[in-house]
Design an enzyme around this catalytic site. Structure first.
Site, PDB file in Angstrom:
ATOM      1  N   ASP A  31      37.492  50.297  57.594  1.00  0.00           N
ATOM      2  CA  ASP A  31      38.163  49.012  57.402  1.00  0.00           C
ATOM      3  C   ASP A  31      37.804  47.968  58.444  1.00  0.00           C
ATOM      4  OD1 ASP A  31      39.716  49.015  55.217  1.00  0.00           O
ATOM      5  OD2 ASP A  31      41.634  49.220  56.215  1.00  0.00           O
TER       6      ASP A  31
ATOM      7  N   CYS B 244      48.025  51.514  35.088  1.00  0.00           N
ATOM      8  CA  CYS B 244      48.144  50.744  36.342  1.00  0.00           C
ATOM      9  C   CYS B 244      48.289  49.255  36.050  1.00  0.00           C
ATOM     10  CB  CYS B 244      46.949  51.017  37.257  1.00  0.00           C
ATOM     11  SG  CYS B 244      45.343  50.629  36.549  1.00  0.00           S
TER      12      CYS B 244
ATOM     13  N   CYS C 200      51.879  47.102  37.118  1.00  0.00           N
ATOM     14  CA  CYS C 200      51.856  46.251  38.315  1.00  0.00           C
ATOM     15  C   CYS C 200      52.969  45.201  38.245  1.00  0.00           C
ATOM     16  CB  CYS C 200      50.487  45.579  38.455  1.00  0.00           C
ATOM     17  SG  CYS C 200      50.477  44.413  39.828  1.00  0.00           S
TER      18      CYS C 200
ATOM     19  N   CYS D  15      48.984  40.596  44.803  1.00  0.00           N
ATOM     20  CA  CYS D  15      49.282  42.002  45.094  1.00  0.00           C
ATOM     21  C   CYS D  15      50.366  42.099  46.176  1.00  0.00           C
ATOM     22  CB  CYS D  15      48.003  42.706  45.552  1.00  0.00           C
ATOM     23  SG  CYS D  15      48.264  44.426  46.015  1.00  0.00           S
TER      24      CYS D  15
ATOM     25  N   CYS E 106      50.658  51.058  41.231  1.00  0.00           N
ATOM     26  CA  CYS E 106      49.505  51.341  40.369  1.00  0.00           C
ATOM     27  C   CYS E 106      48.995  52.761  40.579  1.00  0.00           C
ATOM     28  CB  CYS E 106      48.394  50.300  40.543  1.00  0.00           C
ATOM     29  SG  CYS E 106      47.898  49.996  42.238  1.00  0.00           S
TER      30      CYS E 106
ATOM     31  N   CYS F 232      49.488  56.435  37.861  1.00  0.00           N
ATOM     32  CA  CYS F 232      48.155  56.909  37.452  1.00  0.00           C
ATOM     33  C   CYS F 232      48.196  58.402  37.129  1.00  0.00           C
ATOM     34  CB  CYS F 232      47.162  56.630  38.579  1.00  0.00           C
ATOM     35  SG  CYS F 232      45.526  57.275  38.225  1.00  0.00           S
TER      36      CYS F 232
HETATM   37  C1  B12 Z   1      40.869  43.489  51.109  1.00  0.00           C
HETATM   38  C2  B12 Z   1      41.503  44.825  50.827  1.00  0.00           C
HETATM   39  C3  B12 Z   1      42.715  44.827  50.154  1.00  0.00           C
HETATM   40  C4  B12 Z   1      43.304  43.579  49.519  1.00  0.00           C
HETATM   41  C5  B12 Z   1      42.545  43.274  48.207  1.00  0.00           C
HETATM   42  C6  B12 Z   1      42.477  44.474  47.261  1.00  0.00           C
HETATM   43  C7  B12 Z   1      41.235  44.588  46.453  1.00  0.00           C
HETATM   44  N1  B12 Z   1      41.312  45.377  45.419  1.00  0.00           N
HETATM   45  O1  B12 Z   1      40.198  44.001  46.775  1.00  0.00           O
HETATM   46  C8  B12 Z   1      44.801  43.968  49.362  1.00  0.00           C
HETATM   47  C9  B12 Z   1      45.557  43.535  50.599  1.00  0.00           C
HETATM   48  C10 B12 Z   1      45.497  43.398  48.140  1.00  0.00           C
HETATM   49  C11 B12 Z   1      44.674  45.493  49.370  1.00  0.00           C
HETATM   50  C12 B12 Z   1      45.627  46.334  48.821  1.00  0.00           C
HETATM   51  C13 B12 Z   1      45.535  47.713  48.840  1.00  0.00           C
HETATM   52  N2  B12 Z   1      44.642  48.469  49.491  1.00  0.00           N
HETATM   53 CO1  B12 Z   1      43.088  47.721  50.326  1.00  0.00          CO
HETATM   54  N3  B12 Z   1      41.497  47.176  51.096  1.00  0.00           N
HETATM   55  C14 B12 Z   1      40.890  46.029  51.244  1.00  0.00           C
HETATM   56  C15 B12 Z   1      39.540  46.174  51.942  1.00  0.00           C
HETATM   57  C16 B12 Z   1      39.684  45.745  53.413  1.00  0.00           C
HETATM   58  C17 B12 Z   1      38.407  45.404  51.271  1.00  0.00           C
HETATM   59  C18 B12 Z   1      38.361  45.596  49.735  1.00  0.00           C
HETATM   60  C19 B12 Z   1      37.377  44.650  49.124  1.00  0.00           C
HETATM   61  O2  B12 Z   1      36.230  44.635  49.521  1.00  0.00           O
HETATM   62  N4  B12 Z   1      37.836  43.808  48.216  1.00  0.00           N
HETATM   63  C20 B12 Z   1      37.002  42.806  47.657  1.00  0.00           C
HETATM   64  C21 B12 Z   1      36.750  43.069  46.221  1.00  0.00           C
HETATM   65  C22 B12 Z   1      35.595  42.181  45.756  1.00  0.00           C
HETATM   66  O3  B12 Z   1      36.380  44.383  46.133  1.00  0.00           O
HETATM   67  P1  B12 Z   1      36.799  45.315  44.916  1.00  0.00           P
HETATM   68  O4  B12 Z   1      38.204  45.267  44.494  1.00  0.00           O
HETATM   69  O5  B12 Z   1      36.241  46.621  45.276  1.00  0.00           O
HETATM   70  O6  B12 Z   1      36.020  44.489  43.828  1.00  0.00           O
HETATM   71  C23 B12 Z   1      35.076  44.977  43.069  1.00  0.00           C
HETATM   72  C24 B12 Z   1      35.578  44.934  41.681  1.00  0.00           C
HETATM   73  O7  B12 Z   1      36.055  43.633  41.376  1.00  0.00           O
HETATM   74  C25 B12 Z   1      34.328  45.316  41.072  1.00  0.00           C
HETATM   75  N5  B12 Z   1      34.204  44.946  39.704  1.00  0.00           N
HETATM   76  C26 B12 Z   1      34.247  43.746  39.131  1.00  0.00           C
HETATM   77  N6  B12 Z   1      34.034  43.892  37.827  1.00  0.00           N
HETATM   78  C27 B12 Z   1      33.852  45.225  37.599  1.00  0.00           C
HETATM   79  C28 B12 Z   1      33.591  45.934  36.457  1.00  0.00           C
HETATM   80  C29 B12 Z   1      33.426  47.334  36.529  1.00  0.00           C
HETATM   81  C30 B12 Z   1      33.141  48.093  35.310  1.00  0.00           C
HETATM   82  C31 B12 Z   1      33.535  48.002  37.776  1.00  0.00           C
HETATM   83  C32 B12 Z   1      33.389  49.494  37.896  1.00  0.00           C
HETATM   84  C33 B12 Z   1      33.804  47.261  38.919  1.00  0.00           C
HETATM   85  C34 B12 Z   1      33.943  45.891  38.788  1.00  0.00           C
HETATM   86  O8  B12 Z   1      33.260  44.726  41.801  1.00  0.00           O
HETATM   87  C35 B12 Z   1      33.807  44.179  42.974  1.00  0.00           C
HETATM   88  C36 B12 Z   1      32.825  44.313  44.122  1.00  0.00           C
HETATM   89  O9  B12 Z   1      32.457  45.643  44.360  1.00  0.00           O
HETATM   90  C37 B12 Z   1      39.274  47.719  51.779  1.00  0.00           C
HETATM   91  C38 B12 Z   1      38.513  48.352  52.942  1.00  0.00           C
HETATM   92  C39 B12 Z   1      37.072  47.938  52.898  1.00  0.00           C
HETATM   93  N7  B12 Z   1      36.577  47.447  54.009  1.00  0.00           N
HETATM   94  O10 B12 Z   1      36.440  48.046  51.872  1.00  0.00           O
HETATM   95  C40 B12 Z   1      40.693  48.292  51.651  1.00  0.00           C
HETATM   96  C41 B12 Z   1      40.916  49.472  50.673  1.00  0.00           C
HETATM   97  C42 B12 Z   1      40.195  49.154  49.376  1.00  0.00           C
HETATM   98  N8  B12 Z   1      42.339  49.443  50.440  1.00  0.00           N
HETATM   99  C43 B12 Z   1      42.850  50.597  50.336  1.00  0.00           C
HETATM  100  C44 B12 Z   1      44.214  50.831  50.004  1.00  0.00           C
HETATM  101  C45 B12 Z   1      44.743  52.231  50.209  1.00  0.00           C
HETATM  102  C46 B12 Z   1      45.012  49.781  49.522  1.00  0.00           C
HETATM  103  C47 B12 Z   1      46.440  49.893  48.922  1.00  0.00           C
HETATM  104  C48 B12 Z   1      46.676  51.122  48.081  1.00  0.00           C
HETATM  105  C49 B12 Z   1      47.449  49.818  50.099  1.00  0.00           C
HETATM  106  C50 B12 Z   1      48.909  49.837  49.696  1.00  0.00           C
HETATM  107  N9  B12 Z   1      49.477  50.978  49.330  1.00  0.00           N
HETATM  108  O11 B12 Z   1      49.581  48.830  49.757  1.00  0.00           O
HETATM  109  C51 B12 Z   1      46.528  48.582  48.096  1.00  0.00           C
HETATM  110  C52 B12 Z   1      46.044  48.795  46.657  1.00  0.00           C
HETATM  111  C53 B12 Z   1      45.926  47.540  45.846  1.00  0.00           C
HETATM  112  C54 B12 Z   1      44.803  47.606  44.809  1.00  0.00           C
HETATM  113  N10 B12 Z   1      45.138  48.002  43.582  1.00  0.00           N
HETATM  114  O12 B12 Z   1      43.652  47.323  45.135  1.00  0.00           O
HETATM  115  C55 B12 Z   1      41.825  51.714  50.517  1.00  0.00           C
HETATM  116  C56 B12 Z   1      41.472  52.312  49.161  1.00  0.00           C
HETATM  117  C57 B12 Z   1      41.198  53.796  49.163  1.00  0.00           C
HETATM  118  C58 B12 Z   1      40.822  54.256  47.786  1.00  0.00           C
HETATM  119  N11 B12 Z   1      41.253  55.436  47.419  1.00  0.00           N
HETATM  120  O13 B12 Z   1      40.133  53.581  47.046  1.00  0.00           O
HETATM  121  C59 B12 Z   1      40.657  50.941  51.210  1.00  0.00           C
HETATM  122  C60 B12 Z   1      39.253  51.426  50.871  1.00  0.00           C
HETATM  123  C61 B12 Z   1      40.907  51.071  52.736  1.00  0.00           C
HETATM  124  C62 B12 Z   1      40.431  52.364  53.330  1.00  0.00           C
HETATM  125  N12 B12 Z   1      39.585  52.323  54.328  1.00  0.00           N
HETATM  126  O14 B12 Z   1      40.800  53.424  52.908  1.00  0.00           O
HETATM  127  N13 B12 Z   1      43.542  45.904  49.935  1.00  0.00           N
HETATM  128  S1  SF4 Z   2      49.514  47.743  44.853  1.00  0.00           S
HETATM  129 FE1  SF4 Z   2      49.104  45.631  44.176  1.00  0.00          FE
HETATM  130  S2  SF4 Z   2      47.842  45.919  42.317  1.00  0.00           S
HETATM  131 FE2  SF4 Z   2      48.872  47.893  42.705  1.00  0.00          FE
HETATM  132  S3  SF4 Z   2      50.783  47.800  41.497  1.00  0.00           S
HETATM  133 FE3  SF4 Z   2      51.288  47.105  43.569  1.00  0.00          FE
HETATM  134  S4  SF4 Z   2      51.099  44.870  43.404  1.00  0.00           S
HETATM  135 FE4  SF4 Z   2      50.000  45.705  41.658  1.00  0.00          FE
END
Ligand code: B12
Ligand code: SF4
Length: 393
Positions: A151, A211, A215, A231, A261, A265
């Site tokens: 992270d 999920c 939400c 979120c 979410c 699951c």
């Molecule tokens: C910013 C961040 C957040 C933000 C934004 C969440 C998000 N989904 O991006 C917030 C604060 C909301 C958040 C919340 C949570 N987070 Co967070 N977060 C991060 C962080 C720092 C960066 C994630 C990121 O790069 N987001 C940017 C977007 C662009 O990335 P993405 O969601 O992966 O987006 C991709 C999709 O949109 C995808 N996509 C788009 N179209 C399509 C279509 C298809 C078919 C597919 C497959 C993909 C796809 O492509 C994008 C780029 O890869 C990471 C750690 C890290 N450095 O990676 C932890 C991380 C993702 N978080 C984590 C956790 C645990 C959580 C929470 C569960 C915490 C909680 N209990 O409150 C919640 C879950 C919310 C959720 N459903 O995502 C863990 C996840 C572990 C896992 N098992 O996956 C991580 C990896 C931290 C860690 N080191 O463990 N988080």
């Molecule tokens: S962690 Fe975020 S995306 Fe997941 S159910 Fe809660 S509000 Fe929705």
């Protein structure tokens, strides 16, 4: 500093080191280790779309590094492979349902009830790097160049772990694994060795949309895409300022993060408990009454959250979040008194949330009075019927 590549390593040696890395990873407490290359080209347009849509909200760090998030080799020059690791965090006594359904208890995300995972995982990854270094030195080779991340830096952890075969991406955007569900943290070790890479898991959620439907704030705006601004994890942890009014009721009693979410699951139904006692829920957070948590002074907050991820939101935002939850609790004179007395000790931001909570409590008190008036009236009608009196008596 980038070092020279390791031209001396044969493919057999690289295979052996990759196998050893996985074994050492297990010995260090990682549930799984996978290896991938640095190519995230496919993710770049998706990341750009996410940023252009401003789904990162106030999380400026997500936009600051541009596409470096998708280019580990630029982040740490010389990197050839990313060793991805997962560590399970589901604590025993998680008590999900009871906490969520009792509006006088606080719900704290299951990743945050114990010690902060960042330092623990980074140290273990560093140890993994040290073991690789030792092995190479024993083989008479030069030191590898490695760097651990959890992270901590701009890197797309989930897509890397997906590529490394640690799991597959769910519609909530988290990584899932058939055996472990999604209750795990991710961390990486960037190395300059051309290790053999693992194969991604070919699996997906099929037609399941549990999920998305569950939400509370409709933050999963499309499959795999989370609008961070909606979120509850962002609203209660990342957001510095006021929680937008439109989300306050949906937040319910979730005072630090959200797991909904993941809770719904189906892949999570058999998830294993963590092996790390550091991730067990600390006593003060096991049956957390909202009023008790709200009564903590700043010193108590700092003391009770020592070594926990919760500490980083600070006492005022802690109170802000609990004030919202208290506003969502059923009417209680004790809650009103607690909100009123805290009002004098907090900053403007918390004060505004307390005022909102007091207004919510007032509405509920009125509703309760109406309900009890109705009840009294109904009781009179019943008595009147029984006595044969007119119904409007
Ligand atoms: C910013 C961040 C957040 C933000 C934004 C969440 C998000 N989904 O991006 C917030 C604060 C909301 C958040 C919340 C949570 N987070 Co967070 N977060 C991060 C962080 C720092 C960066 C994630 C990121 O790069 N987001 C940017 C977007 C662009 O990335 P993405 O969601 O992966 O987006 C991709 C999709 O949109 C995808 N996509 C788009 N179209 C399509 C279509 C298809 C078919 C597919 C497959 C993909 C796809 O492509 C994008 C780029 O890869 C990471 C750690 C890290 N450095 O990676 C932890 C991380 C993702 N978080 C984590 C956790 C645990 C959580 C929470 C569960 C915490 C909680 N209990 O409150 C919640 C879950 C919310 C959720 N459903 O995502 C863990 C996840 C572990 C896992 N098992 O996956 C991580 C990896 C931290 C860690 N080191 O463990 N988080
Ligand atoms: S962690 Fe975020 S995306 Fe997941 S159910 Fe809660 S509000 Fe929705």
């Amino acid at each position: 500093m980038p070092t020279q590549p390791q031209p001396q390593l044969t493919s057999v040696q690289l295979q052996q080191i990759a196998m050893q890395i996985k074994q050492w990873g297990k010995e260090l407490g990682f549930a799984q280790v996978g290896i991938t290359d640095t190519n995230l080209k496919q993710e770049e347009p998706k990341l750009q779309f996410w940023l252009d849509s401003e789904y990162h909200g106030e999380m400026g760090y997500m936009a600051n590094h541009g596409m470096m998030r998708a280019r580990p080799q630029e982040l740490h020059p010389g990197t050839q492979r990313v060793i991805c690791a997962r560590m399970d965090y589901l604590p025993p006594e998680a008590g999900f349902a009871t906490h969520l359904s009792d509006p006088n208890l606080a719900y704290i995300s299951r990743y945050a009830g114990g010690r902060d995972y960042h330092k623990l995982m980074r140290n273990r990854l560093k140890k993994l790097g040290d073991k690789i270094e030792q092995q190479l030195l024993e083989l008479g080779l030069s030191k590898p160049n490695f760097r651990p991340f959890v992270d901590s830096a701009p890197i797309l952890e989930r897509p890397l772990a997906d590529k490394a075969g640690i799991g597959w991406t769910g519609k909530h955007s988290l990584l899932l694994n058939d055996q472990a569900g999604s209750w795990f943290f991710l961390g990486e070790l960037l190395v300059d060795l051309p290790l053999p890479i693992d194969i991604p898991i070919k699996e997906d959620c099929g037609s399941c949309v549990a999920c998305i439907k569950s939400c509370p704030t409709n933050a999963i705006v499309a499959p795999y895409i989370v609008d961070g601004r909606r979120c509850i994890s962002y609203l209660t942890i990342e957001l510095q300022g006021a929680i937008p009014i439109e989300f306050r009721e949906q937040i319910g009693n979730r005072i630090y993060g959200c797991d909904d979410c993941q809770l719904v699951c189906p892949v999570n139904s058999q998830a294993p408990l963590t092996q790390e006692s550091d991730f067990h829920i600390r006593d003060t957070l096991k049956q957390p009454q909202l009023l008790t948590l709200f009564s903590w002074s700043e010193d108590q907050f700092l003391h009770n959250t020592q070594g926990s991820a919760i500490r980083r939101i600070g006492h005022q935002r802690w109170l802000r979040n609990i004030a919202v939850a208290l506003g969502n609790a059923p009417y209680s004179a004790d809650i009103v008194a607690a909100l009123q007395s805290k009002r004098e000790q907090v900053d403007e931001l918390v004060c505004e949330h307390i005022d909102w909570a007091l207004a919510q409590q007032a509405i509920k008190q009125q509703d309760q009075n109406l309900t009890s008036i109705t009840n009294r009236k109904t009781q009179r009608i019943i008595r009147a019927i029984e006595k044969g009196l007119p119904r409007d008596a």
